[in-house]
Design a protein around this motif. Structure first.
Motif, short mmCIF file in Angstrom:
data_model
loop_
_atom_site.label_atom_id
_atom_site.label_comp_id
_atom_site.label_asym_id
_atom_site.label_seq_id
_atom_site.Cartn_x
_atom_site.Cartn_y
_atom_site.Cartn_z
N GLU A 2 -123.00 -48.68 -44.66
CA GLU A 2 -123.13 -48.48 -43.22
C GLU A 2 -123.53 -49.77 -42.51
O GLU A 2 -123.01 -50.08 -41.44
CB GLU A 2 -124.12 -47.36 -42.90
N ASN A 3 -124.46 -50.55 -43.09
CA ASN A 3 -124.89 -51.81 -42.47
C ASN A 3 -123.73 -52.79 -42.42
O ASN A 3 -123.55 -53.49 -41.43
CB ASN A 3 -126.07 -52.42 -43.22
N ASN A 4 -122.96 -52.86 -43.49
CA ASN A 4 -121.79 -53.73 -43.53
C ASN A 4 -120.77 -53.31 -42.48
O ASN A 4 -120.16 -54.15 -41.83
CB ASN A 4 -121.18 -53.70 -44.93
N LEU A 5 -120.59 -52.02 -42.30
CA LEU A 5 -119.66 -51.50 -41.31
C LEU A 5 -120.08 -51.91 -39.90
O LEU A 5 -119.24 -52.33 -39.10
CB LEU A 5 -119.59 -49.98 -41.41
N ILE A 6 -121.35 -51.84 -39.60
CA ILE A 6 -121.84 -52.25 -38.28
C ILE A 6 -121.55 -53.73 -38.05
O ILE A 6 -121.11 -54.13 -36.97
CB ILE A 6 -123.35 -51.94 -38.15
N GLU A 7 -121.74 -54.55 -39.07
CA GLU A 7 -121.44 -55.99 -38.96
C GLU A 7 -119.96 -56.24 -38.74
O GLU A 7 -119.58 -57.09 -37.95
CB GLU A 7 -121.94 -56.74 -40.19
N ILE A 8 -119.11 -55.50 -39.44
CA ILE A 8 -117.66 -55.64 -39.27
C ILE A 8 -117.27 -55.31 -37.84
O ILE A 8 -116.49 -56.03 -37.21
CB ILE A 8 -116.91 -54.72 -40.26
N ASN A 85 -114.44 -42.73 -46.83
CA ASN A 85 -114.93 -41.94 -45.71
C ASN A 85 -116.36 -42.37 -45.44
O ASN A 85 -117.21 -42.30 -46.32
CB ASN A 85 -114.88 -40.45 -46.04
N ILE A 86 -116.61 -42.83 -44.23
CA ILE A 86 -117.93 -43.30 -43.84
C ILE A 86 -118.52 -42.26 -42.90
O ILE A 86 -117.92 -41.93 -41.88
CB ILE A 86 -117.85 -44.67 -43.13
#
Length: 105
Positions: A2-8, A85-86
Motif C-alpha cells: 500500500e505504501n509503495n502504491l501511494i508513492e507510485i 488486487n489492492i
C-alpha cells in the motif's frame, strides 16, 4: 504494498506507469497491455484517474476475467501478466513484462 502504491500515484504517469479509471472493453485493455509489452513493460493501475485521484473499481472479478480474456484471445502472441488486487480503496495493478517476442498486436 500500500505504501509503495501511494508513492507510485504521487509520482504520476510515465512510459512505464499508466492510470486508468476503468476499462469498458477487452479491446481497449488489450491495446494498453500490448503497448506496455512492446516497450519496456510496466504497470497499469486501474481505479485511478489520470490526475492521480484514487476512485477504486467496482468489480475486480469482472476485471480479472477481462484481463485473462484480453491476454489469451486478443493479443498475438498471447501474453501472461500479473495482477494484484489492492484493497486500499479497491484498486487493481496489472503488471506487464517486456514481451520476448515483439511486436505484440
Amino acid at each position: 504494498m500500500e505504501n509503495n502504491l501511494i508513492e507510485i500515484i504521487k509520482r504520476g504517469e510515465d512510459s512505464q506507469t499508466q492510470f486508468k479509471l476503468r476499462f469498458d472493453s477487452v479491446d481497449a485493455l488489450a491495446a494498453e497491455i500490448s503497448a506496455m509489452a512492446n516497450s519496456k513493460g510496466g504497470i497499469i493501475l486501474v481505479g485511478v484517474s489520470d490526475t492521480g485521484e484514487s476512485l477504486g473499481i467496482d468489480d475486480d472479478r469482472r476485471l480479472n476475467q477481462m484481463i485473462s480474456n484480453s491476454c489469451s484471445q486478443k493479443i498475438d502472441p498471447p501474453l501472461s501478466v500479473t495482477t494484484n488486487n489492492i484493497f486500499l480503496k479497491n484498486k487493481l495493478i496489472v503488471k506487464s513484462e517486456k514481451a520476448t517476442k515483439r511486436p505484440v498486436f
